[in-house]
Scaffold this motif. Structure first.
Motif, mmCIF file in Angstrom:
data_model
loop_
_atom_site.group_PDB
_atom_site.id
_atom_site.type_symbol
_atom_site.label_atom_id
_atom_site.label_comp_id
_atom_site.label_asym_id
_atom_site.label_seq_id
_atom_site.Cartn_x
_atom_site.Cartn_y
_atom_site.Cartn_z
ATOM 1 N N UNK A 74 -13.635 34.561 55.920
ATOM 2 C CA UNK A 74 -14.254 35.184 54.977
ATOM 3 C C UNK A 74 -15.528 34.195 54.550
ATOM 4 N N UNK A 75 -15.439 33.101 55.169
ATOM 5 C CA UNK A 75 -16.969 32.242 54.705
ATOM 6 C C UNK A 75 -17.569 32.105 55.829
ATOM 7 N N UNK A 76 -17.077 32.110 57.146
ATOM 8 C CA UNK A 76 -17.740 32.191 58.362
ATOM 9 C C UNK A 76 -17.344 33.215 59.246
ATOM 10 N N UNK A 77 -17.801 34.595 59.250
ATOM 11 C CA UNK A 77 -17.277 35.332 60.168
ATOM 12 C C UNK A 77 -17.498 35.217 61.618
ATOM 13 N N UNK A 78 -18.314 34.084 62.114
ATOM 14 C CA UNK A 78 -18.579 33.777 63.428
ATOM 15 C C UNK A 78 -19.020 32.270 63.399
ATOM 16 N N UNK A 79 -18.559 31.681 64.609
ATOM 17 C CA UNK A 79 -19.245 30.205 64.842
ATOM 18 C C UNK A 79 -20.137 30.237 65.621
ATOM 19 N N UNK A 80 -20.321 31.690 66.252
ATOM 20 C CA UNK A 80 -21.613 31.735 67.287
ATOM 21 C C UNK A 80 -22.851 30.929 67.112
ATOM 22 N N UNK A 81 -23.360 30.237 67.589
ATOM 23 C CA UNK A 81 -24.713 29.493 67.313
ATOM 24 C C UNK A 81 -24.555 28.472 66.408
ATOM 25 N N UNK A 82 -23.345 28.228 65.668
ATOM 26 C CA UNK A 82 -23.385 27.197 64.823
ATOM 27 C C UNK A 82 -23.073 25.720 65.485
ATOM 28 N N UNK A 138 -19.062 27.594 68.886
ATOM 29 C CA UNK A 138 -19.942 26.728 68.372
ATOM 30 C C UNK A 138 -20.380 25.501 69.405
ATOM 31 N N UNK A 139 -21.590 25.183 69.109
ATOM 32 C CA UNK A 139 -22.101 23.693 69.592
ATOM 33 C C UNK A 139 -21.329 22.808 69.105
ATOM 34 N N UNK A 140 -20.565 21.894 69.921
ATOM 35 C CA UNK A 140 -19.478 21.042 69.286
ATOM 36 C C UNK A 140 -20.003 19.560 69.381
ATOM 37 N N UNK A 141 -19.417 18.756 68.392
ATOM 38 C CA UNK A 141 -19.800 17.417 68.630
ATOM 39 C C UNK A 141 -18.273 16.603 67.976
#
Length: 280
Positions: free
Chosen positions: A56-64, A85-88
């Motif tokens: 409901x807050x982030x419909x997708x992690x794509x590109x985040x 996501x790009x992850x660390x």
């Protein structure tokens, strides 16, 4: 005695916990079912649940850009990467980070790994993030939640979100070996750690040589107020009855994990979830 109060300095507790977690890595690599991740669509049950809560807050992690604090051996980190996501990943255990890197290499996935205590994360990690994520079995290992929350706020971009799901402090006050729901341990902090000596871990059949660990109880109010004190806005607070691990042998397997027997299930929360935002 398990869970007894201990007047221990942070550095001493941290070193004991590190030795314990370093030894857990080999057991968890065998017990976590890493072969399931050979399926490129496979996500951990933990992240699958958390993505639904975040939707409901982030419909997708794509590109985040996502920073995963206390990432351990990287199964949840990989799942976040597979969600786009790009992850660390950040962890205080070199063995855990090495295992995470092996998992990502096996899956031809990319991540940045940072060896750091979570309480030093802002100084150790380069850049800022759309989402800072931590989930399941994390903050009980930390003595200072105000400092923890300050790291999170520092890592977030303006408008960025923080997400945590963890074991509920009410659950942690219960006697895991009792025949019913009986309170045994402190709910509120008193400045001291709780000392444990256990030769096994929650996953895997082997035993540990470094058995002593230290944890700190954090009531729900402390968690929320630490985040507010760091300047974050609380968007959502939820409590649930299901855990992704078996806290007590009396818990029964249910969809999504484990829960108390049905006639006890609505008496005590097993997890809490907080979603918070750094103001734009």
């Amino acid at each position: 005695m398990a869970g007894e109060d201990a007047a221990v300095e942070w550095h001493e507790a941290r070193e004991a916990n590190l030795a314990n977690w370093e030894e857990r890595v080999a057991l968890h690599e065998k017990a976590y079912g890493l072969e399931a991740y050979d399926d490129p669509t496979h996500l951990s049950d933990v992240v699958r649940h958390d993505l639904a809560a975040l939707e409901r807050f982030l419909p997708s992690l794509a590109g985040l850009d996502v920073c995963h604090l206390q990432c351990h051996i990287g199964t949840d980190t990989l799942s976040l990467a597979r969600a786009g996501a790009t992850v660390t990943g950040v962890d205080f255990s070199p063995e855990a980070l090495a295992a995470a890197a092996r998992l990502f290499e096996r899956q031809a996935a990319d991540a940045t790994w940072v060896h750091s205590d979570v309480l030093e994360a802002r100084a150790a990690v380069t850049g800022d993030f759309d989402l800072v994520y931590t989930s399941i079995g994390t903050i009980c290992w930390l003595a200072d939640l105000d400092r923890w929350a300050a790291q999170i706020a520092g890592l977030l971009r303006a408008g960025g979100l923080f997400y945590i799901r963890d074991g509920h402090p009410a659950l942690y006050s219960l006697d895991e070996n009792a025949e019913g729901l009986e309170i045994r341990y402190r709910y509120f902090p008193n400045g001291q750690a709780q000392q444990w000596d256990e030769e096994t871990t929650y996953a895997g059949d082997g035993t540990l040589a470094s058995t002593r660990t230290y944890e700190w109880p954090h009531p729900l109010s402390e968690v929320v107020n630490a985040l507010i004190g760091a300047g974050l806005q609380i968007l959502r607070l939820d409590e649930d009855t299901t855990l992704p691990w078996r806290f007590s042998d009396r818990m029964v397997e249910v969809p999504g994990g484990y829960a108390w027997p049905e006639d006890e299930r609505d008496r005590v929360p097993s997890t809490f979830t907080v979603v918070a935002r750094k103001p734009a």
